[in-house]
Design a protein around this motif. Structure first.
Motif, PDB file in Angstrom:
ATOM      1  N   LEU A  79       0.769  -1.171   0.131  1.00  0.00           N
ATOM      2  CA  LEU A  79       0.149   0.031  -0.037  1.00  0.00           C
ATOM      3  C   LEU A  79       0.718   1.115   0.048  1.00  0.00           C
ATOM      4  O   LEU A  79       0.387   2.212  -0.598  1.00  0.00           O
ATOM      5  N   ARG A  84      -0.739   4.622  -1.084  1.00  0.00           N
ATOM      6  CA  ARG A  84      -2.098   4.696  -0.155  1.00  0.00           C
ATOM      7  C   ARG A  84      -1.755   4.527   1.351  1.00  0.00           C
ATOM      8  O   ARG A  84      -1.941   3.663   2.005  1.00  0.00           O
ATOM      9  N   GLU A  87      -4.285   3.795   4.214  1.00  0.00           N
ATOM     10  CA  GLU A  87      -4.695   2.128   4.387  1.00  0.00           C
ATOM     11  C   GLU A  87      -3.376   1.236   5.031  1.00  0.00           C
ATOM     12  O   GLU A  87      -3.542   0.425   5.513  1.00  0.00           O
ATOM     13  N   GLN A  90      -3.267   1.559   8.639  1.00  0.00           N
ATOM     14  CA  GLN A  90      -4.065   0.630   9.061  1.00  0.00           C
ATOM     15  C   GLN A  90      -3.876  -0.920   8.951  1.00  0.00           C
ATOM     16  O   GLN A  90      -3.680  -1.546  10.153  1.00  0.00           O
ATOM     17  N   GLU A 311      -5.709  11.142  -2.511  1.00  0.00           N
ATOM     18  CA  GLU A 311      -6.668  10.397  -1.686  1.00  0.00           C
ATOM     19  C   GLU A 311      -8.349  11.082  -2.248  1.00  0.00           C
ATOM     20  O   GLU A 311      -9.103  10.558  -2.325  1.00  0.00           O
TER      21      GLU A 311
END
Length: 514
Positions: A79, A84, A87, A90, A311
């Protein structure tokens, strides 16, 4: 207990008093089978990564993410490579936990993505104290110290990491870029060459070839350096094929959509805040230097390469009616200002130095019509040669090989010409790298004035700026401003290949200097 650890007719280890075959045998066999399945899927994902098949690897990891912390961690890495970052945080946090150094490293990775370098460094120092044989922890500690400008300490940590694990292409790359190498470093180069002969992972090979190229460049052997750079480009190009048609279509679509009429029709929906400052242009065009100069100002904060507009871009693509665009303008402005103020509560201006925001300037101007956009330009051949010599994650939307670099530069120049034509001239400010390093004070005064701020002498000493720098230029921007990288291409002229298409016309150059 694993299946087979107890005899079928033995008492079950769970303490039930029943025979193992009548109690936990079936459950243990199922658990062992599940472990085997997860292990096989992780191995398949790693193999797909090595082949550059990122989306397929992501799918393999996602399939077993609930049962494997390693799969969640690998998803985080992928990611990050796809830009990204939210993400990725996470995924790393989901993988973190437990006492193992690797799982604790996942928390460090999340902290670094959240720009919490102090906490990350403290965690790394604890990991290296508890597990001094963790090569990854030493490497990551070196990474953090490099970003803070502590190059000697970083080099020592990299040597610790490589002594434990010499097959880390990334650690060799960071070591080569932590300082300028000299003849006395020939033994180090020999170690790098020996490591290169045994590497099998494509991404590690890319990084080590780039490290060797940088080493030979430092020693003045441009031919040997170019051989290493082009081999790295060849490997990376095979990992992620660049799509010229897609890029050309993207630029066409942006030019077609963001016309003067379209921008004027939605001008009233923008937020008047001058807080955001965009520093952009091709990578290696001087964007980090400009950010370092301006963030030396007492009223300016440098936020690094934010992913905010990346994003939001898909949301704007989906907004097709005036009402939807107005709603998106309002919500995006609030979210961006909240984000920037959280990063720098006291700053009058906050810099987002993501060079790829060049592709999002239409949206940025719609949301913040008073945002200052600083477009960095550098001689095309020097820019692309520097990109060739620098590691970037293999991506289908960013070129690796020389011919694709030429095409990419041409398309970015075409898009920049469009923004220059349709955006207000006081909002779109060009800065040429060659002018900036030759005459720092007048060029810098012009940039500070463009931000609407009073002059600050600290802007002339950017090498003293203590902020964390996370880009590939983190060593260069710790040096006083100099013009040593101007006309770098001349040393490489016999070996330029397809990059020669960007060599400046000799008659135009002579006329400009007359």
């Amino acid at each position: 207990m694993a299946a087979g650890a107890a005899g079928r007719n033995d008492p079950c280890p769970c303490g039930s008093g029943r025979k193992y075959k009548q109690c936990c045998a079936d459950k243990d066999r199922a658990a062992a089978s599940e472990r085997d399945r997860v292990t096989a899927e992780v191995r398949r994902g790693l193999a797909l990564e090595r082949q550059g098949r990122i989306e397929e690897a992501m799918a393999a990891y996602h399939f077993i993410a609930g049962a494997s912390a390693e799969a969640r961690s690998r998803m985080g890495h992928l990611l990050v490579s796809l830009g990204r970052r939210g993400e990725a945080v996470q995924a790393f946090r989901a993988a973190a936990g437990g006492d193992g150094a690797e799982r604790r490293m996942d928390l460090v990775r999340a902290l670094l993505l959240e720009n919490r370098s102090g906490e990350a460094e403290a965690a790394l120092r604890q990991i290296t104290a508890d597990d001094p044989k963790s090569a990854d922890a030493w490497w990551m500690l070196a990474h953090v110290r490099t970003e803070a400008g502590a190059f000697d300490e970083a080099a020592a940590a990299l040597e610790r990491s490589l002594a434990l694990q010499p097959h880390q292409g990334g650690a060799w790359y960071d070591l080569a870029r932590s300082r300028r190498l000299a003849e006395a470093d020939r033994p180090l180069i020999a170690r790098m060459q020996a490591a290169a002969r045994s590497l099998t992972v494509a991404d590690d090979r890319v990084k080590l070839h780039l490290a060797l190229g940088k080493a030979f460049d430092d020693l003045g052997d441009a031919g040997a350096a170019m051989k290493q750079f082009t081999e790295a480009a060849r490997i990376k190009g095979a990992m992620a094929r660049f799509d010229r048609e897609r890029l050309g279509g993207q630029v066409d679509a942006l030019i077609d959509r963001f016309t003067p009429a379209f921008l004027a029709a939605h001008a009233a929906g923008g937020d008047p805040s001058p807080l955001p400052v965009m520093v952009l242009g091709l990578p290696r065009s001087g964007t980090t230097l400009v950010e370092q100069i301006l963030s030396s100002h007492r009223a300016v904060a440098g936020a690094g390469e934010l992913q905010f507009w990346l994003e939001r871009d898909p949301l704007f693509t989906q907004a097709t009616t005036p009402a939807a665009i107005a709603d998106l303008q309002s919500r995006t402005a609030r979210a961006c200002l909240d984000h920037l103020r959280a990063l720098a509560p006291e700053a009058a201006r906050v810099i987002d130095k993501n060079p790829f925001n060049l592709f999002r300037l239409g949206l940025i101007h719609l949301v913040f019509p008073r945002a200052t956009i600083i477009h960095c330009r550098r001689q095309p051949i020097d820019t692309c040669l520097s990109i060739l010599a620098t590691y970037f994650q293999p991506r289908a939307d960013f070129p690796a090989e020389p011919g694709d670099l030429v095409f990419y530069h041409q398309q970015c120049a075409r898009l920049a010409d469009h923004w220059r034509a349709v955006l207000p001239p006081d909002r779109f400010v060009d800065v040429d790298y060659e002018t900036l390093v030759a005459e720092p004070e007048p060029a810098t005064r012009r940039l500070v004035a463009a931000l609407g701020l009073d002059w600050d002498d600290a802007c002339l000493r950017p090498e003293l700026n203590p902020r964390v720098v996370r880009t590939s230029s983190k060593w260069q921007v710790r040096q006083p401003i100099h013009g040593g990288a101007v006309d770098r291409w001349r040393r490489y002229e016999p070996w330029l290949g397809e990059l020669a298409a960007l060599v400046p016309d000799s008659s135009a150059t002579a006329a400009a200097s007359a």
